[in-house]
Design a protein around this motif. Structure first.
Motif, mmCIF file in Angstrom:
data_model
loop_
_atom_site.group_PDB
_atom_site.id
_atom_site.type_symbol
_atom_site.label_atom_id
_atom_site.label_comp_id
_atom_site.label_asym_id
_atom_site.label_seq_id
_atom_site.Cartn_x
_atom_site.Cartn_y
_atom_site.Cartn_z
ATOM 1 N N ASN A 165 0.837 -1.209 0.000
ATOM 2 C CA ASN A 165 0.000 0.000 0.000
ATOM 3 C C ASN A 165 0.869 1.256 0.000
ATOM 4 O O ASN A 165 0.627 2.202 -0.746
ATOM 5 C CB ASN A 165 -0.911 0.031 1.229
ATOM 6 C CG ASN A 165 -2.135 -0.846 1.031
ATOM 7 O OD1 ASN A 165 -2.394 -1.292 -0.089
ATOM 8 N ND2 ASN A 165 -2.871 -1.098 2.094
ATOM 9 N N ARG A 190 2.374 1.822 -3.237
ATOM 10 C CA ARG A 190 1.349 2.165 -4.233
ATOM 11 C C ARG A 190 0.923 3.622 -4.107
ATOM 12 O O ARG A 190 0.694 4.314 -5.081
ATOM 13 C CB ARG A 190 0.145 1.251 -4.045
ATOM 14 C CG ARG A 190 -0.865 1.357 -5.163
ATOM 15 C CD ARG A 190 -2.038 0.459 -4.926
ATOM 16 N NE ARG A 190 -1.653 -0.931 -4.689
ATOM 17 C CZ ARG A 190 -2.394 -1.799 -4.022
ATOM 18 N NH1 ARG A 190 -3.548 -1.432 -3.512
ATOM 19 N NH2 ARG A 190 -1.979 -3.033 -3.867
ATOM 20 N N ASP A 244 4.283 6.893 4.382
ATOM 21 C CA ASP A 244 4.591 7.247 2.990
ATOM 22 C C ASP A 244 4.387 8.743 2.791
ATOM 23 O O ASP A 244 3.900 9.436 3.686
ATOM 24 C CB ASP A 244 3.720 6.424 2.023
ATOM 25 C CG ASP A 244 2.257 6.676 2.228
ATOM 26 O OD1 ASP A 244 1.833 7.842 2.084
ATOM 27 O OD2 ASP A 244 1.513 5.713 2.568
ATOM 28 N N LEU A 292 -10.893 3.358 -0.951
ATOM 29 C CA LEU A 292 -11.197 4.791 -1.029
ATOM 30 C C LEU A 292 -11.024 5.264 -2.467
ATOM 31 O O LEU A 292 -11.764 6.094 -2.960
ATOM 32 C CB LEU A 292 -10.267 5.586 -0.103
ATOM 33 C CG LEU A 292 -10.338 5.188 1.380
ATOM 34 C CD1 LEU A 292 -9.392 6.055 2.185
ATOM 35 C CD2 LEU A 292 -11.756 5.307 1.909
ATOM 36 N N SER A 319 -6.895 1.373 -6.873
ATOM 37 C CA SER A 319 -6.679 0.145 -6.115
ATOM 38 C C SER A 319 -6.919 -1.092 -6.978
ATOM 39 O O SER A 319 -6.122 -2.018 -6.994
ATOM 40 C CB SER A 319 -7.602 0.126 -4.903
ATOM 41 O OG SER A 319 -7.623 -1.146 -4.354
ATOM 42 N N THR A 324 -7.355 -6.202 -3.639
ATOM 43 C CA THR A 324 -8.627 -6.921 -3.441
ATOM 44 C C THR A 324 -9.539 -6.186 -2.466
ATOM 45 O O THR A 324 -10.680 -6.568 -2.269
ATOM 46 C CB THR A 324 -8.361 -8.319 -2.848
ATOM 47 O OG1 THR A 324 -7.672 -8.138 -1.611
ATOM 48 C CG2 THR A 324 -7.538 -9.178 -3.783
ATOM 49 N N GLY A 325 -8.997 -5.148 -1.822
ATOM 50 C CA GLY A 325 -9.795 -4.452 -0.802
ATOM 51 C C GLY A 325 -9.791 -5.216 0.512
ATOM 52 O O GLY A 325 -10.508 -4.876 1.444
ATOM 53 N N LEU A 352 -5.875 -4.513 4.190
ATOM 54 C CA LEU A 352 -5.790 -3.951 5.542
ATOM 55 C C LEU A 352 -6.625 -4.758 6.541
ATOM 56 O O LEU A 352 -6.254 -4.864 7.706
ATOM 57 C CB LEU A 352 -6.229 -2.485 5.535
ATOM 58 C CG LEU A 352 -5.221 -1.528 4.876
ATOM 59 C CD1 LEU A 352 -5.747 -0.104 4.882
ATOM 60 C CD2 LEU A 352 -3.867 -1.586 5.583
HETATM 61 P P1 ADP Z 1 -6.557 -2.595 -1.480
HETATM 62 O O1 ADP Z 1 -6.449 -3.967 -1.919
HETATM 63 O O2 ADP Z 1 -7.597 -1.817 -2.177
HETATM 64 O O3 ADP Z 1 -5.276 -1.897 -1.314
HETATM 65 P P2 ADP Z 1 -6.544 -2.403 1.376
HETATM 66 O O4 ADP Z 1 -7.403 -3.028 2.378
HETATM 67 O O5 ADP Z 1 -5.080 -2.699 1.402
HETATM 68 O O6 ADP Z 1 -7.165 -2.749 -0.034
HETATM 69 O O7 ADP Z 1 -6.721 -0.846 1.464
HETATM 70 C C1 ADP Z 1 -8.014 -0.299 1.508
HETATM 71 C C2 ADP Z 1 -8.019 1.106 1.028
HETATM 72 O O8 ADP Z 1 -7.298 1.952 1.914
HETATM 73 C C3 ADP Z 1 -7.339 1.274 -0.285
HETATM 74 O O9 ADP Z 1 -8.236 1.044 -1.342
HETATM 75 C C4 ADP Z 1 -6.925 2.736 -0.250
HETATM 76 O O10 ADP Z 1 -7.997 3.549 -0.679
HETATM 77 C C5 ADP Z 1 -6.682 2.996 1.223
HETATM 78 N N1 ADP Z 1 -5.238 2.978 1.552
HETATM 79 C C6 ADP Z 1 -4.547 1.931 2.026
HETATM 80 N N2 ADP Z 1 -3.243 2.265 2.234
HETATM 81 C C7 ADP Z 1 -3.120 3.563 1.890
HETATM 82 C C8 ADP Z 1 -2.046 4.508 1.900
HETATM 83 N N3 ADP Z 1 -0.791 4.165 2.299
HETATM 84 N N4 ADP Z 1 -2.292 5.771 1.484
HETATM 85 C C9 ADP Z 1 -3.527 6.118 1.085
HETATM 86 N N5 ADP Z 1 -4.600 5.293 1.051
HETATM 87 C C10 ADP Z 1 -4.396 4.033 1.435
#
Ligand code: ADP
Length: 448
Positions: free
Chosen positions: A352, A355, A378, A398, A403, A409-410, A413
């Motif tokens: 993440n 990304r 980051d 978000l 993503s 895959t959402g 986290l």
């Molecule tokens: P994904 O597979 O979409 O990355 P996650 O569960 O890892 O799913 O993350 C969920 C959402 O949290 C992401 O779609 C993104 O919108 C937001 N997100 C996660 N990490 C970051 C980050 N480092 N900076 C900004 N937004 C983030």
């Protein structure tokens, strides 16, 4: 044979019946003894006084017949060794001796109950005194009838009846009170038996007050609340998961249908590449779902003591994106856990961060307040305050387009947080000057 009755009500009533019967019987026996002692003590005193007075008169030679009537109505007689009545109170003049028993020579005075002389109705409490020590001395009798209640076991019958009535009353009260106490329990049981998984919105009746039954009802309702929320979450999750799986399946199907309808216009290589992409995506969603279902369930996963800083270093070194990752290690803490899961957690956070970063990511390991702390920061656009809990929910994205296109895959986290929790730690988003900062806290190996 099963001796314990199944109903609490029957059981408690039986216990109350046995205990009250024993207690009231003991009380009854004590009362019987006391009533008899107190009741006869006064009569014995009267007999004694009168008998001594008359035997004194016999010895003084002042004895006359008839003996003046006693104010207490006692039968007073002076009986010779030939069993003839030499003197008595006037009204008893024609009656035989009140008792056939003569005190033995060495005995002088005896007190007893005499029931065997038919001319005297009922039983008599008698004191007999030898007037002198001579073997042929006259015997003075002072006697009075025993109260009816003391004869023929009447007192005992009355006390037995009282004991039985009191025990029955106690048992009946117990039966009523336990019945009333258990009524709400029965209502709770009946309601619970009707609540099924398909209708978790119902609640058990909540009695007023704070007693154990009210607490039982409250706990049952709280459990139902949790169950309802958990079932709703599971349903939501199943529907989200199906939805997520449907998108790549639909794309795959559309591609394949298109290819089969227009085989001549189809670039087979491109179709296969697209189909593989969709299959990859399906695979990663299914893998994540399986992982989510497994985390924290215990099972056969092996826990080991892991050099956490080294693990982070290895994971960072493996990255080969254009983003610069700086790492700062302040301590060499060890944690106890499942290596594969911790690797997955780090992988998700670093993925993440890379990304969403503009150009660089900072990773720091330290030991703070007795906890192993990892922060991944980051320099991207960050996560708005109001979304900082939501992003840990399953399938929350978000920035959907970015993503998905990056293969997310959402679930990343959600998996990371579940792993942290299963290891006794926590994962949160903290305030940072720039971008997003994820802070993972784990207990050190010796404390976990
Ligand atoms: P994904 O597979 O979409 O990355 P996650 O569960 O890892 O799913 O993350 C969920 C959402 O949290 C992401 O779609 C993104 O919108 C937001 N997100 C996660 N990490 C970051 C980050 N480092 N900076 C900004 N937004 C983030």
């Amino acid at each position: 044979m099963r001796l314990r009755p199944r109903s609490i009500r029957v059981r408690d009533t039986l216990i109350a019946a046995v205990i009250s019967l024993l207690a009231f019987s003991a009380l009854g026996v004590t009362l019987d003894v006391i009533i008899r002692d107190v009741g006869t003590a006064q009569m014995l005193r009267e007999n004694q006084l009168a008998a001594r007075r008359i035997s004194g008169a016999v010895r003084d030679g002042t004895m006359r017949h008839p003996i003046p009537d006693d104010p207490a109505g006692l039968v007073l007689q002076v009986v010779g060794p030939d069993r003839r009545v030499r003197a008595s109170t006037a009204i008893d003049a024609w009656r035989p001796p009140v008792s056939a028993r003569r005190p033995a020579v060495g005995e002088r005075v005896v007190d007893y109950v005499e029931c065997d002389v038919p001319e005297y109705r009922g039983c008599m409490l008698v004191e007999a005194i030898r007037a002198t020590t001579a073997p042929d001395s006259v015997v003075v009798y002072a006697a009075q009838p025993m109260p009816v209640v003391f004869t023929a076991g009447l007192l005992e019958w009355i006390l037995t009846a009282v004991v039985l009535v009191l025990s029955t009353l106690t048992s009946w009260t117990t039966w009523k009170v336990v019945g009333r106490t258990l009524r709400p329990v029965e209502a709770i049981r009946a309601q619970l038996s009707e609540i099924s998984a398909s209708d978790l919105s119902r609640r058990v009746p909540q009695p007023a007050g704070e007693d154990e039954i009210a607490q039982l009802a409250r706990t049952a309702n709280e459990t139902l609340d949790r169950l309802e929320r958990s079932v709703a979450r599971q349903r939501q999750f199943s529907s989200d998961a199906s939805h997520e799986l449907r998108t790549p399946i639909a794309a795959l199907r559309a591609n394949l249908e298109d290819a089969s309808m227009h085989p001549d216009d189809t670039d087979l290589e491109a179709v296969v590449r697209a189909a593989l992409r969709d299959t990859d995506r399906l695979e990663s969603i299914v893998t994540d779902l399986l992982l989510l279902a497994r985390i924290g369930t215990g099972g056969a996963v092996a826990q080991e003591v892991i050099d956490f800083a080294e693990l982070v270093r290895l994971e960072v070194r493996r990255r080969a994106s254009g983003v610069v990752i700086r790492i700062a290690v302040d301590a060499r803490p060890a944690v106890r856990g499942v290596r594969m899961q911790l690797v997955r957690l780090l992988h998700n956070l670093l993925d993440n961060a890379e990304r969403y970063a503009e150009s660089c990511v900072e990773v720091a390991v330290s030991e703070t307040d007795g906890q192993v702390v990892l922060t991944v920061t980051d320099d991207g656009s960050g996560i708005p305050e109001q979304d900082r809990e939501r992003v840990f929910e399953r399938f929350t994205r978000l920035d959907t387009a970015r993503s998905r296109s990056a293969g997310g895959t959402g679930l990343g986290l959600a998996i990371a947080r579940d792993i942290a929790t299963a290891h006794g730690g926590s994962l949160r988003i903290e305030e940072s000057l720039l971008g997003a900062r994820f802070a993972l806290r784990l207990p050190p190996a010796d404390h976990s």
